[in-house]
Design a protein around this motif. Structure first.
Motif, PDB file in Angstrom:
ATOM      1  N   GLU A 157       6.326   6.488   4.619  1.00  0.00           N
ATOM      2  CA  GLU A 157       6.638   5.525   5.674  1.00  0.00           C
ATOM      3  C   GLU A 157       5.422   4.661   6.014  1.00  0.00           C
ATOM      4  OE1 GLU A 157       8.196   7.603   9.032  1.00  0.00           O
ATOM      5  OE2 GLU A 157       9.939   8.343   7.925  1.00  0.00           O
ATOM      6  N   GLU A 158       4.263   5.285   6.140  1.00  0.00           N
ATOM      7  CA  GLU A 158       3.027   4.546   6.436  1.00  0.00           C
ATOM      8  C   GLU A 158       2.698   3.580   5.306  1.00  0.00           C
ATOM      9  OE1 GLU A 158       0.759   8.007   9.045  1.00  0.00           O
ATOM     10  OE2 GLU A 158       0.567   7.982   6.856  1.00  0.00           O
ATOM     11  N   ALA A 159       2.849   4.053   4.079  1.00  0.00           N
ATOM     12  CA  ALA A 159       2.562   3.213   2.915  1.00  0.00           C
ATOM     13  C   ALA A 159       3.499   2.017   2.865  1.00  0.00           C
ATOM     14  CB  ALA A 159       2.663   4.027   1.632  1.00  0.00           C
ATOM     15  N   GLU A 160       4.748   2.198   3.233  1.00  0.00           N
ATOM     16  CA  GLU A 160       5.699   1.089   3.224  1.00  0.00           C
ATOM     17  C   GLU A 160       5.327   0.035   4.266  1.00  0.00           C
ATOM     18  OE1 GLU A 160       8.190  -1.428   1.862  1.00  0.00           O
ATOM     19  OE2 GLU A 160       7.824   0.473   0.852  1.00  0.00           O
ATOM     20  N   GLU A 161       4.829   0.451   5.418  1.00  0.00           N
ATOM     21  CA  GLU A 161       4.369  -0.502   6.431  1.00  0.00           C
ATOM     22  C   GLU A 161       3.196  -1.317   5.908  1.00  0.00           C
ATOM     23  OE1 GLU A 161       5.544   1.866  10.528  1.00  0.00           O
ATOM     24  OE2 GLU A 161       3.498   2.047   9.756  1.00  0.00           O
ATOM     25  N   LEU A 162       2.242  -0.641   5.285  1.00  0.00           N
ATOM     26  CA  LEU A 162       1.092  -1.326   4.714  1.00  0.00           C
ATOM     27  C   LEU A 162       1.516  -2.234   3.567  1.00  0.00           C
ATOM     28  CD1 LEU A 162      -1.941  -1.811   4.588  1.00  0.00           C
ATOM     29  CD2 LEU A 162      -2.137   0.256   3.178  1.00  0.00           C
ATOM     30  N   ARG A 163       2.391  -1.739   2.715  1.00  0.00           N
ATOM     31  CA  ARG A 163       2.862  -2.506   1.552  1.00  0.00           C
ATOM     32  C   ARG A 163       3.541  -3.806   2.005  1.00  0.00           C
ATOM     33  NH1 ARG A 163       5.286   1.366  -0.560  1.00  0.00           N
ATOM     34  NH2 ARG A 163       3.672   1.897  -2.072  1.00  0.00           N
ATOM     35  N   SER A 164       4.393  -3.722   3.018  1.00  0.00           N
ATOM     36  CA  SER A 164       5.105  -4.927   3.459  1.00  0.00           C
ATOM     37  C   SER A 164       4.131  -5.967   4.005  1.00  0.00           C
ATOM     38  CB  SER A 164       6.179  -4.580   4.490  1.00  0.00           C
ATOM     39  OG  SER A 164       5.601  -4.086   5.674  1.00  0.00           O
ATOM     40  N   PHE A 165       3.053  -5.540   4.645  1.00  0.00           N
ATOM     41  CA  PHE A 165       2.043  -6.484   5.103  1.00  0.00           C
ATOM     42  C   PHE A 165       1.263  -7.061   3.920  1.00  0.00           C
ATOM     43  CE2 PHE A 165      -2.444  -7.207   6.071  1.00  0.00           C
ATOM     44  CZ  PHE A 165      -2.322  -8.297   6.923  1.00  0.00           C
ATOM     45  N   LEU A 166       0.826  -6.209   3.006  1.00  0.00           N
ATOM     46  CA  LEU A 166      -0.012  -6.665   1.894  1.00  0.00           C
ATOM     47  C   LEU A 166       0.727  -7.607   0.946  1.00  0.00           C
ATOM     48  CD1 LEU A 166      -2.037  -3.437   1.058  1.00  0.00           C
ATOM     49  CD2 LEU A 166      -2.849  -5.509   2.231  1.00  0.00           C
ATOM     50  N   TYR A 167       2.047  -7.475   0.822  1.00  0.00           N
ATOM     51  CA  TYR A 167       2.800  -8.421   0.003  1.00  0.00           C
ATOM     52  C   TYR A 167       2.590  -9.849   0.479  1.00  0.00           C
ATOM     53  CZ  TYR A 167       5.692  -5.541  -3.093  1.00  0.00           C
ATOM     54  OH  TYR A 167       6.145  -4.713  -4.089  1.00  0.00           O
ATOM     55  N   GLN A 168       2.334 -10.033   1.759  1.00  0.00           N
ATOM     56  CA  GLN A 168       2.142 -11.362   2.322  1.00  0.00           C
ATOM     57  C   GLN A 168       0.749 -11.923   2.073  1.00  0.00           C
ATOM     58  OE1 GLN A 168       3.268 -11.341   6.524  1.00  0.00           O
ATOM     59  NE2 GLN A 168       4.517  -9.544   6.114  1.00  0.00           N
ATOM     60  N   VAL A 169      -0.242 -11.065   1.804  1.00  0.00           N
ATOM     61  CA  VAL A 169      -1.638 -11.533   1.769  1.00  0.00           C
ATOM     62  C   VAL A 169      -2.360 -11.377   0.440  1.00  0.00           C
ATOM     63  CG1 VAL A 169      -1.937 -11.228   4.243  1.00  0.00           C
ATOM     64  CG2 VAL A 169      -2.547  -9.364   2.711  1.00  0.00           C
ATOM     65  N   GLU A 190       3.603  -0.456  -7.855  1.00  0.00           N
ATOM     66  CA  GLU A 190       3.348   0.825  -8.532  1.00  0.00           C
ATOM     67  C   GLU A 190       3.676   1.982  -7.582  1.00  0.00           C
ATOM     68  OE1 GLU A 190       2.488   3.018 -11.767  1.00  0.00           O
ATOM     69  OE2 GLU A 190       2.333   0.838 -11.725  1.00  0.00           O
ATOM     70  N   PRO A 191       4.646   2.810  -7.925  1.00  0.00           N
ATOM     71  CA  PRO A 191       5.019   3.926  -7.045  1.00  0.00           C
ATOM     72  C   PRO A 191       3.834   4.864  -6.776  1.00  0.00           C
ATOM     73  CG  PRO A 191       6.632   3.670  -8.803  1.00  0.00           C
ATOM     74  CD  PRO A 191       5.465   2.771  -9.133  1.00  0.00           C
ATOM     75  N   GLY A 192       3.623   5.181  -5.500  1.00  0.00           N
ATOM     76  CA  GLY A 192       2.597   6.136  -5.112  1.00  0.00           C
ATOM     77  C   GLY A 192       1.182   5.594  -5.040  1.00  0.00           C
ATOM     78  N   TYR A 193       0.982   4.316  -5.395  1.00  0.00           N
ATOM     79  CA  TYR A 193      -0.377   3.769  -5.436  1.00  0.00           C
ATOM     80  C   TYR A 193      -1.026   3.745  -4.056  1.00  0.00           C
ATOM     81  CZ  TYR A 193      -4.286   0.717  -6.616  1.00  0.00           C
ATOM     82  OH  TYR A 193      -5.544   0.194  -6.792  1.00  0.00           O
ATOM     83  N   LEU A 194      -0.363   3.156  -3.080  1.00  0.00           N
ATOM     84  CA  LEU A 194      -0.934   3.091  -1.734  1.00  0.00           C
ATOM     85  C   LEU A 194      -1.020   4.471  -1.092  1.00  0.00           C
ATOM     86  CD1 LEU A 194       0.700  -0.131  -0.227  1.00  0.00           C
ATOM     87  CD2 LEU A 194      -1.564   0.149  -1.260  1.00  0.00           C
ATOM     88  N   GLU A 195      -0.032   5.292  -1.343  1.00  0.00           N
ATOM     89  CA  GLU A 195      -0.043   6.650  -0.797  1.00  0.00           C
ATOM     90  C   GLU A 195      -1.293   7.402  -1.251  1.00  0.00           C
ATOM     91  OE1 GLU A 195       4.374   5.585  -1.107  1.00  0.00           O
ATOM     92  OE2 GLU A 195       2.521   5.096  -2.145  1.00  0.00           O
ATOM     93  N   HIS A 196      -1.606   7.277  -2.524  1.00  0.00           N
ATOM     94  CA  HIS A 196      -2.770   7.961  -3.074  1.00  0.00           C
ATOM     95  C   HIS A 196      -4.084   7.320  -2.602  1.00  0.00           C
ATOM     96  CE1 HIS A 196      -5.317  10.116  -5.864  1.00  0.00           C
ATOM     97  NE2 HIS A 196      -5.826   8.957  -6.250  1.00  0.00           N
ATOM     98  N   ALA A 197      -4.170   6.001  -2.694  1.00  0.00           N
ATOM     99  CA  ALA A 197      -5.421   5.305  -2.388  1.00  0.00           C
ATOM    100  C   ALA A 197      -5.828   5.469  -0.930  1.00  0.00           C
ATOM    101  CB  ALA A 197      -5.293   3.829  -2.733  1.00  0.00           C
ATOM    102  N   TYR A 198      -4.849   5.463  -0.025  1.00  0.00           N
ATOM    103  CA  TYR A 198      -5.157   5.502   1.408  1.00  0.00           C
ATOM    104  C   TYR A 198      -4.719   6.793   2.093  1.00  0.00           C
ATOM    105  CZ  TYR A 198      -6.192   0.614   0.664  1.00  0.00           C
ATOM    106  OH  TYR A 198      -6.729  -0.553   0.190  1.00  0.00           O
ATOM    107  N   GLN A 199      -4.265   7.763   1.301  1.00  0.00           N
ATOM    108  CA  GLN A 199      -3.827   9.052   1.837  1.00  0.00           C
ATOM    109  C   GLN A 199      -2.779   8.867   2.934  1.00  0.00           C
ATOM    110  OE1 GLN A 199      -4.979  12.242   0.542  1.00  0.00           O
ATOM    111  NE2 GLN A 199      -5.367  10.681  -1.004  1.00  0.00           N
ATOM    112  N   LEU A 200      -1.702   8.151   2.594  1.00  0.00           N
ATOM    113  CA  LEU A 200      -0.627   7.846   3.530  1.00  0.00           C
ATOM    114  C   LEU A 200       0.651   8.545   3.112  1.00  0.00           C
ATOM    115  CD1 LEU A 200      -1.147   3.972   3.719  1.00  0.00           C
ATOM    116  CD2 LEU A 200      -1.905   5.662   5.402  1.00  0.00           C
ATOM    117  N   ASN A 201       1.532   8.769   4.086  1.00  0.00           N
ATOM    118  CA  ASN A 201       2.859   9.245   3.714  1.00  0.00           C
ATOM    119  C   ASN A 201       3.702   8.026   3.309  1.00  0.00           C
ATOM    120  OD1 ASN A 201       4.177   8.093   6.029  1.00  0.00           O
ATOM    121  ND2 ASN A 201       3.576   9.870   7.253  1.00  0.00           N
TER     122      ASN A 201
END
Length: 88
Positions: free
Chosen positions: A75-87, A62-73
């Motif tokens: 680039e930061e959201a993409e780092e988190l997203r790539s980790f969370l896809y694994q877990v 979902e576009p913007g979901y992590l950015e909104h939930a964790y107040q990330l830009n």
């Protein structure tokens, strides 16, 4: 004070993973809680940022979901997203 009205009061078994990693732009200190609640999604707590969200693989798409939930830009959201896809 009147009697409390509980909507629910359950105790469930959980599996909790504590993980900390450093991305290119941000440090993430997370607690990832899995249980039979939330329709198979995980409760992901950002310990340093004092934020949390209930996340499944559909939410990661979902576009913007992590950015909104964790107040990330982005680039930061993409780092988190790539980790969370694994877990999740």
């Amino acid at each position: 004070m009147g009697e409390k009205f509980f909507l629910y009061d359950d105790t469930v078994e959980t599996q909790t993973r504590f993980v900390s990693f450093m991305g290119d732009n941000n440090r993430f200190d997370l607690a990832i809680v899995k249980s039979d609640r939330y329709y198979g999604k995980s409760l992901v707590l950002d310990i340093q940022g004092n934020r949390f969200a209930i996340i499944g693989s559909d939410d990661l798409d979902e576009p913007g979901y992590l950015e909104h939930a964790y107040q990330l830009n982005e680039e930061e959201a993409e780092e988190l997203r790539s980790f969370l896809y694994q877990v999740v």
